[in-house]
Motif scaffolding. Structure first.
Motif, PDB file in Angstrom:
ATOM      1  N   ARG A  25       0.908  -1.163   0.000  1.00 15.08           N
ATOM      2  CA  ARG A  25       0.000   0.000   0.000  1.00 15.08           C
ATOM      3  C   ARG A  25       0.930   1.192   0.000  1.00 15.08           C
ATOM      4  N   PHE A  26       1.057   1.804  -1.149  1.00 13.57           N
ATOM      5  CA  PHE A  26       2.073   2.851  -1.269  1.00 13.57           C
ATOM      6  C   PHE A  26       1.719   4.078  -0.442  1.00 13.57           C
ATOM      7  N   PHE A  27       2.734   4.662   0.124  1.00 14.90           N
ATOM      8  CA  PHE A  27       2.569   5.863   0.943  1.00 14.90           C
ATOM      9  C   PHE A  27       2.223   7.060   0.054  1.00 14.90           C
ATOM     10  N   HIS A  28       2.953   7.168  -1.067  1.00 15.73           N
ATOM     11  CA  HIS A  28       2.735   8.328  -1.941  1.00 15.73           C
ATOM     12  C   HIS A  28       1.724   7.989  -3.025  1.00 15.73           C
ATOM     13  N   LYS A  29       0.831   8.960  -3.275  1.00 13.64           N
ATOM     14  CA  LYS A  29      -0.208   8.702  -4.284  1.00 13.64           C
ATOM     15  C   LYS A  29       0.429   8.455  -5.656  1.00 13.64           C
ATOM     16  N   GLU A  30       1.615   9.035  -5.901  1.00 13.25           N
ATOM     17  CA  GLU A  30       2.284   8.865  -7.194  1.00 13.25           C
ATOM     18  C   GLU A  30       2.504   7.388  -7.540  1.00 13.25           C
ATOM     19  N   ARG A  31       2.632   6.535  -6.492  1.00 14.66           N
ATOM     20  CA  ARG A  31       2.912   5.125  -6.779  1.00 14.66           C
ATOM     21  C   ARG A  31       1.695   4.225  -6.553  1.00 14.66           C
ATOM     22  N   GLN A  32       0.617   4.802  -6.038  1.00 16.41           N
ATOM     23  CA  GLN A  32      -0.531   3.933  -5.707  1.00 16.41           C
ATOM     24  C   GLN A  32      -1.143   3.274  -6.945  1.00 16.41           C
ATOM     25  N   GLY A  33      -0.949   3.914  -8.122  1.00 16.94           N
ATOM     26  CA  GLY A  33      -1.477   3.350  -9.374  1.00 16.94           C
ATOM     27  C   GLY A  33      -0.839   2.016  -9.737  1.00 16.94           C
ATOM     28  N   GLU A  34       0.291   1.669  -9.109  1.00 18.03           N
ATOM     29  CA  GLU A  34       0.957   0.394  -9.419  1.00 18.03           C
ATOM     30  C   GLU A  34       0.242  -0.796  -8.769  1.00 18.03           C
ATOM     31  N   GLU A  35      -0.485  -0.503  -7.678  1.00 19.39           N
ATOM     32  CA  GLU A  35      -1.029  -1.593  -6.849  1.00 19.39           C
ATOM     33  C   GLU A  35      -1.866  -2.611  -7.648  1.00 19.39           C
ATOM     34  N   PRO A  36      -2.869  -2.146  -8.472  1.00 19.33           N
ATOM     35  CA  PRO A  36      -3.694  -3.153  -9.165  1.00 19.33           C
ATOM     36  C   PRO A  36      -2.889  -4.035 -10.115  1.00 19.33           C
ATOM     37  N   PHE A  37      -1.849  -3.472 -10.728  1.00 15.71           N
ATOM     38  CA  PHE A  37      -1.060  -4.290 -11.684  1.00 15.71           C
ATOM     39  C   PHE A  37      -0.262  -5.360 -10.963  1.00 15.71           C
ATOM     40  N   PHE A  38       0.292  -4.984  -9.824  1.00 14.41           N
ATOM     41  CA  PHE A  38       1.052  -5.990  -9.054  1.00 14.41           C
ATOM     42  C   PHE A  38       0.094  -7.047  -8.478  1.00 14.41           C
ATOM     43  N   LYS A  39      -1.082  -6.570  -8.032  1.00 11.98           N
ATOM     44  CA  LYS A  39      -2.060  -7.514  -7.471  1.00 11.98           C
ATOM     45  C   LYS A  39      -2.423  -8.559  -8.534  1.00 11.98           C
ATOM     46  N   GLN A  40      -2.692  -8.045  -9.732  1.00 12.27           N
ATOM     47  CA  GLN A  40      -3.068  -8.943 -10.827  1.00 12.27           C
ATOM     48  C   GLN A  40      -1.961  -9.965 -11.082  1.00 12.27           C
ATOM     49  N   TRP A  41      -0.717  -9.492 -11.071  1.00 11.58           N
ATOM     50  CA  TRP A  41       0.390 -10.419 -11.341  1.00 11.58           C
ATOM     51  C   TRP A  41       0.461 -11.515 -10.263  1.00 11.58           C
ATOM     52  N   PHE A  42       0.340 -11.084  -9.001  1.00 18.81           N
ATOM     53  CA  PHE A  42       0.414 -12.076  -7.909  1.00 18.81           C
ATOM     54  C   PHE A  42      -0.711 -13.113  -8.066  1.00 18.81           C
ATOM     55  N   GLU A  43      -1.915 -12.609  -8.332  1.00 20.95           N
ATOM     56  CA  GLU A  43      -3.060 -13.536  -8.435  1.00 20.95           C
ATOM     57  C   GLU A  43      -2.877 -14.500  -9.606  1.00 20.95           C
ATOM     58  N   GLU A  44      -2.447 -13.935 -10.744  1.00 21.96           N
ATOM     59  CA  GLU A  44      -2.280 -14.789 -11.925  1.00 21.96           C
ATOM     60  C   GLU A  44      -1.175 -15.826 -11.738  1.00 21.96           C
ATOM     61  N   ASN A  45      -0.281 -15.550 -10.796  1.00 23.73           N
ATOM     62  CA  ASN A  45       0.824 -16.479 -10.586  1.00 23.73           C
ATOM     63  C   ASN A  45       0.636 -17.354  -9.354  1.00 23.73           C
ATOM     64  N   GLY A  46      -0.594 -17.448  -8.914  1.00 28.61           N
ATOM     65  CA  GLY A  46      -0.937 -18.435  -7.890  1.00 28.61           C
ATOM     66  C   GLY A  46      -0.688 -18.017  -6.451  1.00 28.61           C
ATOM     67  N   PHE A  47      -0.470 -16.750  -6.209  1.00 27.32           N
ATOM     68  CA  PHE A  47      -0.257 -16.319  -4.825  1.00 27.32           C
ATOM     69  C   PHE A  47      -1.594 -15.969  -4.169  1.00 27.32           C
ATOM     70  N   THR A  48      -1.678 -16.243  -2.869  1.00 22.39           N
ATOM     71  CA  THR A  48      -2.822 -15.753  -2.096  1.00 22.39           C
ATOM     72  C   THR A  48      -2.447 -14.347  -1.671  1.00 22.39           C
ATOM     73  N   VAL A  49      -3.263 -13.376  -2.049  1.00 21.44           N
ATOM     74  CA  VAL A  49      -2.879 -11.979  -1.800  1.00 21.44           C
ATOM     75  C   VAL A  49      -3.577 -11.439  -0.554  1.00 21.44           C
ATOM     76  N   HIS A  50      -2.769 -10.906   0.353  1.00 25.77           N
ATOM     77  CA  HIS A  50      -3.330 -10.219   1.528  1.00 25.77           C
ATOM     78  C   HIS A  50      -3.215  -8.728   1.303  1.00 25.77           C
ATOM     79  N   GLU A  51      -4.290  -8.018   1.658  1.00 29.10           N
ATOM     80  CA  GLU A  51      -4.244  -6.557   1.519  1.00 29.10           C
ATOM     81  C   GLU A  51      -4.416  -5.901   2.876  1.00 29.10           C
ATOM     82  N   LEU A  52      -3.570  -4.929   3.157  1.00 25.30           N
ATOM     83  CA  LEU A  52      -3.625  -4.220   4.436  1.00 25.30           C
ATOM     84  C   LEU A  52      -4.808  -3.258   4.444  1.00 25.30           C
ATOM     85  N   PRO A  53      -5.274  -2.873   5.635  1.00 19.67           N
ATOM     86  CA  PRO A  53      -6.358  -1.892   5.684  1.00 19.67           C
ATOM     87  C   PRO A  53      -5.941  -0.634   4.927  1.00 19.67           C
TER      88      PRO A  53
END
Ligand SMILES: NC(=O)c1ccc[n+]([C@@H]2O[C@H](COP(=O)([O-])OP(=O)(O)OC[C@H]3O[C@@H](n4cnc5c(N)ncnc54)[C@H](O)[C@@H]3O)[C@@H](O)[C@H]2O)c1
Ligand SMILES: NC(=[NH2+])NCCC[C@H](N)C(=O)O
Length: 702
Positions: free
Chosen positions: A84-112
């Protein structure tokens, strides 16, 4: 190639320095060369491919830092904790990384939401997988660490980052195979350094110098016995190879412009799970409640600063803002600390500010019995100047004899608590330990009071004559009120009072009933009497301001004379001493205490050379004071300040702003600092008091 190892990388197709979110990016906007970046990235990619499998995530337009895959998340086994990126400039990366983890068989945990954590950039496994080192302070919140411990079932060791150049843990800390650690100690606070030293034996610590750290030498990728990095000095390379590793340098200068290098550009996605080990985190959390003029008085800022400065973290869970100017606010704050020790340090400071646990968590204080006279249990609560209460048998009991730097003690047979100095503790006394069941009672400090304090406090170096006069007017008014109401004013004074010509004014104050006790040392008494008897102060003619021939002996002659009579009072009775401060004290039965010191000449028979005895005399004379005037003696003023409870107005006069700040800055609304010459201050004070008295007499006669 170590076939089982996998890394995730992202090619720099859209890489650039587009914004500034760390100090390395400053001045580098659009200054990196894409071609060179692509070339450097490919070389790194090739080196890693020689030793492991590299997976790629598709780069995306608009998120140029996506190339730094270390920040995608943290992986252990088949679990990924998404960043969960601190700076909004990097928050746009989150969905792409999430997708990669899911597609590669990882169980993804997300922080509040609103709980930042920047993945493997801020969390590094010990290479044997025994524990997780987790950084906080810039990008990741300490509160994220318990989630890591729970989800990954691993021991989390929290490290606080202090240098904003090393804003991610992986920029200054790199665990290597066989328990080695490459790191830059100044990037961490003292507590974290101690933790590192406890866990990693000295021979395994490879300390990196600043120049290497600035070249991102700690931002290395370790695969078996190779260490891949941007660049290292010969000395560092030698030390790393002496430890059994081979350094591979591959220039990454274009990425340094964005604050990253080899490790940041990779994410290890095959971290071995150690099933025999289980999760834990030394992190502690507690709830506190604050009430009062939280915003106006700055109380909430001070509380949150205390938490962060001590290495903790906070979440404001509730904030009820008082809407009218006079209404108070309340806040509930969750405080998190990396360890029990840090939590106790934070809590004791928050208690000083008046913080309370929420009602459901209030419990009795903990008591421990003293087993050696004069020695408190290790964990004893250190008192402050503020009225304090402790909870016993579900009731709040007020502590007697409030003062700072003491322990709260209950004698064996009583249920009344009092502040006791360490030396006064007796075996079988019970002493309050820890921070449970303790509260201080603070006056609500409003905006108006704060403004008055700032107005009267002149430590900022802006003590114009007029401002001094205004403060003096206020003090004169209060002195008169106290005298008229039969209150107590205690003066502590140093010899500068005499050197600056203030002696006659202080004598006047004593004579007119404005002073109820005098505290000082050998020197003020000697100089005062020297001036009264010989017209000099330390041999200087007070009228002409020049040294008198042989004058340096004057003060010894005075001491000798008083010694012959036996005491100051007897010298007055004998009709020898006829004026001055001490004369007025004797004549008007104003008690005084002279505390001795190592440099005392003589000393005078009245000087108390037993310091414990002197402290006790001071404390006795201070008891019940309404105001203390501290006049130009750092030594005696600090002594007095330490034994004075809150609620007593303290006026500190000194020419040195630093001394005034030190004495006035006790977080108490009652303190007033005046930066000025003490002789001038006393003369203005006497003039002002005369004006007030004169006006009063005129009014009465009308
Ligand atoms: N003869 C003796 O037995 C004997 C014993 C002790 C000390 N002394 C003398 O006393 C002096 C130190 O006294 P202390 O222990 O209180 O020292 P101290 O250093 O604790 O305090 C002196 C304070 O006076 C302040 N000051 C200096 N000039 C000032 C001015 N014009 N107006 C306002 N404040 C001013 C300084 O900033 C300082 O904070 C020294 O000169 C020392 O030699 C003599
Ligand atoms: N794991 C790392 N240290 N990554 C570097 C990230 C660099 C990026 N510009 C940022 O400030 O977020």
């Amino acid at each position: 190639m170590t076939s089982s190892l996998r890394f995730l990388m992202c090619s720099p197709d859209h890489y650039d320095v587009d914004y500034v979110i760390n100090p390395w990016m400053e001045g580098n906007i659009h200054k990196s060369s894409r071609d060179r970046a692509v070339d450097q990235w490919r070389k790194l990619h090739n080196v890693i491919k020689d030793h492991a499998i590299v997976d790629l995530v598709t780069p995306q337009i608009g998120v140029p830092d996506m190339v730094f895959t270390a920040n995608a998340g943290l992986v252990l086994g088949d679990i990924a904790v998404l960043s969960r990126f601190f700076h909004k400039e990097r928050q746009g990366e989150e969905p792409f990384f999430k997708q990669w983890f899911e597609e590669n068989g990882f169980t993804v945990h997300e922080l509040p939401s609103e709980l930042p954590f920047e993945g493997a950039g801020d969390a590094l496994f010990d290479r044997e997988g025994r524990c997780l080192w987790a950084g906080y302070g810039f990008r990741s919140e300490l509160d994220s660490h318990p989630y890591l411990a729970k989800w990954l079932d691993v021991e989390v060791l929290s490290l606080r980052l202090m240098d904003e150049r090393f804003y991610h843990l992986d920029t200054c800390f790199c665990p290597l195979q066989d328990g080695y650690l490459l790191y830059y100690p100044p990037a961490f606070d003292a507590y974290s350094n101690r933790l590192i030293e406890l866990r990693i034996p000295p021979e395994k610590r490879l300390v990196v110098a600043e120049a290497d750290a600035a070249n991102f030498a700690c931002n290395s990728v370790n695969i078996d016995d190779i260490v891949i990095m941007n660049k290292a000095s010969d000395d560092l390379k030698k030390r790393i190879s002496d430890a059994g590793f081979r350094v591979i340098e591959t220039p990454l200068t274009e990425f340094l412009k964005a604050g990253g290098a080899a490790k940041c550009l990779t994410l290890r996605v095959t971290e071995p799970v150690r099933v025999e080990l289980h999760g834990s985190a030394a992190i502690e959390s507690r709830m506190i409640r604050l009430d009062g003029h939280l915003l106006d008085s700055g109380l909430i800022n001070r509380a949150l600063d205390i938490v962060v400065e001590a290495g903790g973290s906070f979440q404001v869970l509730n904030f009820n803002l008082g809407v009218q100017r006079q209404s108070t606010s309340s806040a509930e704050v969750k405080v998190t600390a990396p360890s029990h020790d840090v939590m106790e340090t934070i809590m004791s400071q928050l208690i000083d500010l008046g913080a309370l646990p929420p009602p459901q968590e209030v419990c009795d204080c903990h008591l421990e019995t003293v087993v050696q006279d004069g020695v408190a249990p290790d964990d004893f609560y250190v008192t402050t100047i503020y009225p304090t209460q402790i909870r016993m048998n579900n009731e709040w009991v007020t502590v007697d004899k409030q003062r700072m730097d003491a322990a709260i003690a209950l004698s064996a047979d009583s249920e009344t608590a009092e502040c006791k100095l360490l030396r006064d503790l007796k075996t079988s006394d019970r002493v309050v330990v820890g921070v449970e069941g303790i509260r201080t009672v603070r006056k609500t400090e409003s905006r108006e009071q704060r403004n008055t304090q700032e107005f009267s406090f002149m430590g900022a170096g802006v003590s114009s004559e007029r401002r001094v006069e205004l403060v003096v007017e206020q003090i004169a008014w209060e002195l008169r009120q106290i005298r008229d109401q039969g209150g107590r004013v205690v003066v502590s004074a140093g010899p500068v009072v005499i050197h600056t010509g203030g002696g006659e004014h202080l004598a006047h104050l004593v004579r007119e009933g404005y002073v109820q006790a005098l505290l000082g040392g050998n020197a003020i008494a000697v100089h005062d009497m020297e001036q009264s008897l010989m017209g000099t102060s330390l041999g200087v003619d007070m009228k002409r301001g020049v040294s008198v021939r042989g004058g340096h002996r004057h003060h010894l002659k005075v001491i000798n004379m008083v010694r012959r009579y036996g005491s100051i009072a007897k010298t007055v009775e004998a009709g020898v001493l006829k004026k001055g401060i001490l004369y007025e004290c004797v004549r008007h039965h104003i008690p005084f205490s002279l505390a001795g010191s190592i440099r005392d000449d003589g000393p005078l028979p009245d000087t108390q050379m037993d310091l414990i005895q002197a402290q006790e005399e001071y404390a006795r004379l201070i008891a019940g004071a309404d105001m203390i005037l501290m006049l130009s003696s750092m030594l005696h003023s600090i002594g007095v300040g330490n034994m004075t409870p809150a609620g007593v107005k303290m006026v500190c006069v000194d020419i040195n702003p630093a001394v005034v700040t030190k004495l006035s800055d006790r977080g108490s609304v009652e303190s007033v600092g005046v930066v000025t010459d003490v002789g001038l201050f006393l003369s203005l004070l006497v003039q002002q008091l005369d004006k007030l008295t004169h006006a009063y007499q005129v009014a009465q006669s009308v």
